[in-house]
Design a protein around this motif. Structure first.
Motif, mmCIF file in Angstrom:
data_model
loop_
_atom_site.group_PDB
_atom_site.id
_atom_site.type_symbol
_atom_site.label_atom_id
_atom_site.label_comp_id
_atom_site.label_asym_id
_atom_site.label_seq_id
_atom_site.Cartn_x
_atom_site.Cartn_y
_atom_site.Cartn_z
ATOM 1 N N HIS A 145 0.831 -1.204 0.000
ATOM 2 C CA HIS A 145 0.000 0.000 0.000
ATOM 3 C C HIS A 145 0.865 1.254 0.000
ATOM 4 C CE1 HIS A 145 -3.456 -2.556 0.813
ATOM 5 N NE2 HIS A 145 -2.737 -3.139 1.756
ATOM 6 N N PRO A 146 1.489 1.576 -1.138
ATOM 7 C CA PRO A 146 2.292 2.790 -1.202
ATOM 8 C C PRO A 146 1.392 4.028 -1.297
ATOM 9 C CG PRO A 146 2.357 1.618 -3.289
ATOM 10 C CD PRO A 146 1.546 0.797 -2.358
ATOM 11 N N VAL A 147 1.821 5.112 -0.660
ATOM 12 C CA VAL A 147 1.076 6.370 -0.695
ATOM 13 C C VAL A 147 2.032 7.471 -1.146
ATOM 14 C CG1 VAL A 147 -0.297 8.035 0.612
ATOM 15 C CG2 VAL A 147 -0.403 5.585 1.190
ATOM 16 N N VAL A 148 1.715 8.086 -2.281
ATOM 17 C CA VAL A 148 2.511 9.189 -2.819
ATOM 18 C C VAL A 148 2.022 10.477 -2.167
ATOM 19 C CG1 VAL A 148 3.060 10.512 -4.897
ATOM 20 C CG2 VAL A 148 2.910 8.000 -4.996
ATOM 21 N N VAL A 149 2.956 11.226 -1.605
ATOM 22 C CA VAL A 149 2.636 12.501 -0.966
ATOM 23 C C VAL A 149 3.186 13.610 -1.850
ATOM 24 C CG1 VAL A 149 2.956 13.930 1.083
ATOM 25 C CG2 VAL A 149 2.722 11.439 1.313
ATOM 26 N N GLY A 150 2.301 14.441 -2.349
ATOM 27 C CA GLY A 150 2.738 15.554 -3.187
ATOM 28 C C GLY A 150 2.610 15.261 -4.662
ATOM 29 N N ASP A 151 3.424 15.975 -5.434
ATOM 30 C CA ASP A 151 3.247 15.932 -6.890
ATOM 31 C C ASP A 151 4.528 15.630 -7.664
ATOM 32 O OD1 ASP A 151 4.497 18.286 -6.302
ATOM 33 O OD2 ASP A 151 2.923 19.576 -7.087
ATOM 34 N N ASP A 152 5.391 14.803 -7.116
ATOM 35 C CA ASP A 152 6.594 14.404 -7.842
ATOM 36 C C ASP A 152 6.154 13.663 -9.114
ATOM 37 O OD1 ASP A 152 9.755 13.676 -7.456
ATOM 38 O OD2 ASP A 152 8.654 12.075 -8.465
ATOM 39 N N PRO A 153 6.590 14.133 -10.306
ATOM 40 C CA PRO A 153 6.104 13.526 -11.555
ATOM 41 C C PRO A 153 6.429 12.041 -11.704
ATOM 42 C CG PRO A 153 7.713 15.276 -12.007
ATOM 43 C CD PRO A 153 7.487 15.247 -10.535
ATOM 44 N N GLY A 162 0.001 1.950 -10.864
ATOM 45 C CA GLY A 162 -0.228 0.958 -9.813
ATOM 46 C C GLY A 162 -1.459 1.215 -8.969
ATOM 47 N N ASN A 163 -2.217 2.260 -9.326
ATOM 48 C CA ASN A 163 -3.404 2.619 -8.550
ATOM 49 C C ASN A 163 -3.046 2.860 -7.083
ATOM 50 O OD1 ASN A 163 -6.091 3.302 -8.391
ATOM 51 N ND2 ASN A 163 -6.729 1.209 -7.905
ATOM 52 N N TRP A 164 -1.935 3.580 -6.861
ATOM 53 C CA TRP A 164 -1.473 3.897 -5.516
ATOM 54 C C TRP A 164 -2.291 5.046 -4.946
ATOM 55 C CZ3 TRP A 164 4.578 4.239 -6.120
ATOM 56 C CH2 TRP A 164 5.085 2.984 -6.485
ATOM 57 N N ALA A 165 -2.378 5.089 -3.636
ATOM 58 C CA ALA A 165 -3.057 6.193 -2.948
ATOM 59 C C ALA A 165 -2.198 7.452 -3.041
ATOM 60 C CB ALA A 165 -3.306 5.822 -1.495
ATOM 61 N N ARG A 166 -2.870 8.601 -2.867
ATOM 62 C CA ARG A 166 -2.157 9.883 -2.925
ATOM 63 C C ARG A 166 -2.633 10.795 -1.805
ATOM 64 N NH1 ARG A 166 -2.779 13.055 -7.957
ATOM 65 N NH2 ARG A 166 -1.282 14.345 -6.880
ATOM 66 N N LEU A 167 -1.722 11.599 -1.313
ATOM 67 C CA LEU A 167 -2.039 12.679 -0.386
ATOM 68 C C LEU A 167 -1.470 13.958 -0.971
ATOM 69 C CD1 LEU A 167 -1.286 11.101 3.135
ATOM 70 C CD2 LEU A 167 -3.517 11.662 2.149
ATOM 71 N N PRO A 168 -2.060 15.105 -0.660
ATOM 72 C CA PRO A 168 -1.571 16.364 -1.220
ATOM 73 C C PRO A 168 -0.202 16.743 -0.678
ATOM 74 C CG PRO A 168 -3.201 16.793 0.466
ATOM 75 C CD PRO A 168 -3.180 15.297 0.254
ATOM 76 N N ALA A 169 0.478 17.607 -1.412
ATOM 77 C CA ALA A 169 1.759 18.142 -0.969
ATOM 78 C C ALA A 169 1.516 19.086 0.203
ATOM 79 C CB ALA A 169 2.440 18.903 -2.102
ATOM 80 N N PRO A 170 2.515 19.266 1.058
ATOM 81 C CA PRO A 170 2.359 20.244 2.146
ATOM 82 C C PRO A 170 2.166 21.645 1.577
ATOM 83 C CG PRO A 170 4.400 18.996 2.397
ATOM 84 C CD PRO A 170 3.804 18.617 1.095
ATOM 85 N N VAL A 171 1.374 22.442 2.234
ATOM 86 C CA VAL A 171 1.179 23.824 1.823
ATOM 87 C C VAL A 171 2.311 24.634 2.448
ATOM 88 C CG1 VAL A 171 -0.358 25.812 1.946
ATOM 89 C CG2 VAL A 171 -1.296 23.503 1.736
ATOM 90 N N PRO A 172 3.076 25.372 1.615
ATOM 91 C CA PRO A 172 4.181 26.150 2.177
ATOM 92 C C PRO A 172 3.673 27.162 3.208
ATOM 93 C CG PRO A 172 4.215 26.204 -0.220
ATOM 94 C CD PRO A 172 2.947 25.541 0.185
ATOM 95 N N ARG A 173 4.407 27.265 4.286
ATOM 96 C CA ARG A 173 4.034 28.216 5.346
ATOM 97 C C ARG A 173 4.586 29.584 4.988
ATOM 98 N NH1 ARG A 173 5.563 27.194 11.526
ATOM 99 N NH2 ARG A 173 7.570 28.037 10.933
ATOM 100 N N GLU A 174 3.711 30.581 5.063
ATOM 101 C CA GLU A 174 4.144 31.951 4.768
ATOM 102 C C GLU A 174 4.882 32.518 5.961
ATOM 103 O OE1 GLU A 174 1.082 34.451 3.238
ATOM 104 O OE2 GLU A 174 0.217 32.809 2.085
ATOM 105 N N THR A 175 5.941 33.292 5.660
ATOM 106 C CA THR A 175 6.711 33.889 6.772
ATOM 107 C C THR A 175 6.475 35.356 6.861
ATOM 108 O OG1 THR A 175 8.608 34.131 5.297
ATOM 109 C CG2 THR A 175 8.527 32.166 6.701
#
Length: 175
Positions: A145-153, A162-175
Motif C-alpha cells: 500500500h504505497p502512498v505518494v505525498v505531493g506531486d513528484d512527476p 499501480g493505482n497507488w493512494a495519494r495525499l496532497p503536498a504540504p502547503v508552504p508556510r508563509e513567513t
C-alpha cells in the motif's frame, strides 16, 4: 451457570500472562518533506526539528496507523541523534536512519524496509509507506500500500500505473 474454579492438571502448564499483540502490519513514513514539511532536521541533533512544521494529512495517517496497532517506522537520511526527539514525541516503534558508510537514501530505504519486515516476520503486502520524491521509490515499491505525498512527476506516474493512494503536498508556510 457457575461451574466454580477450574483445577489444572499437574501436566497442564498455566496460561501465559496476557501480553501486547505483535504487529502484523507496518507503516513506513519518510520524514523530510513527507511527515515534516521541511527539508532537513536540526543538523546538530540538539533540538526539535526545525520549525516543527507537520504535514497534517500524513500526521493524521500516522495516528490512524498507531490506533490500529501497526508498527510505526520513520525513515530518514538524518542521523539517529537528530531524529530521536521526533521519534520520541511520536512514539514510533523503529527508526531507519543513516549510519556511517550506510546512507538512508534511495535503494537503501528499500533494503532497510525489507530487512525490518523480514526481521519482524511481517508480510510486505499488508504494509504501508508514505513518501514524497522519486528517490523514495524503492521504499514505496517494498509495500503493498504505497502512498505518494505531493506531486513528484515520477511518483505520480507510478501511482497512476499501480493505482497507488495519494495525499496532497504540504502547503508552504508563509513567513
Amino acid at each position: 451457570m457457575d461451574i466454580g474454579p477450574r483445577t489444572l492438571q499437574p501436566s497442564t502448564p498455566p496460561s501465559p500472562a496476557p501480553r501486547s499483540r505483535t504487529p502484523t502490519v507496518a507503516a513506513f513514513f519518510d520524514v523530510e518533506g513527507t511527515l515534516l514539511a521541511l527539508s532537513a532536521l536540526d543538523p546538530d541533533g540538539k533540538g526539535p526539528p526545525l520549525g516543527r512544521l507537520w504535514h497534517a494529512p500524513v500526521l493524521a495517517a500516522l495516528h490512524d496507523h498507531a490506533a490500529r496497532g501497526h508498527l510505526l517506522v520513520l525513515v530518514t537520511p538524518s542521523p539517529a541523534e537528530a531524529v530521536a526527539p521526533l521519534a520520541g514525541h511520536l512514539g514510533v516503534d523503529a527508526v531507519l536512519c543513516s549510519r556511517p558508510r550506510a546512507p538512508m537514501r534511495g535503494q537503501g530505504k528499500g533494503y532497510a524496509a525489507r530487512a525490518l519486515l523480514r526481521e519482524r516476520a511481517i508480510l510486505a503486502a499488508g504494509c504501508y509507506a508514505y513518501a514524497d520524491e522519486a528517490a523514495d521509490l524503492p521504499l514505496l515499491a517494498e509495500v503493498g500500500h504505497p502512498v505518494v505525498v505531493g506531486d513528484d512527476p515520477v511518483l505520480l506516474r507510478h501511482a497512476r500505473r499501480g493505482n497507488w493512494a495519494r495525499l496532497p503536498a504540504p502547503v508552504p508556510r508563509e513567513t
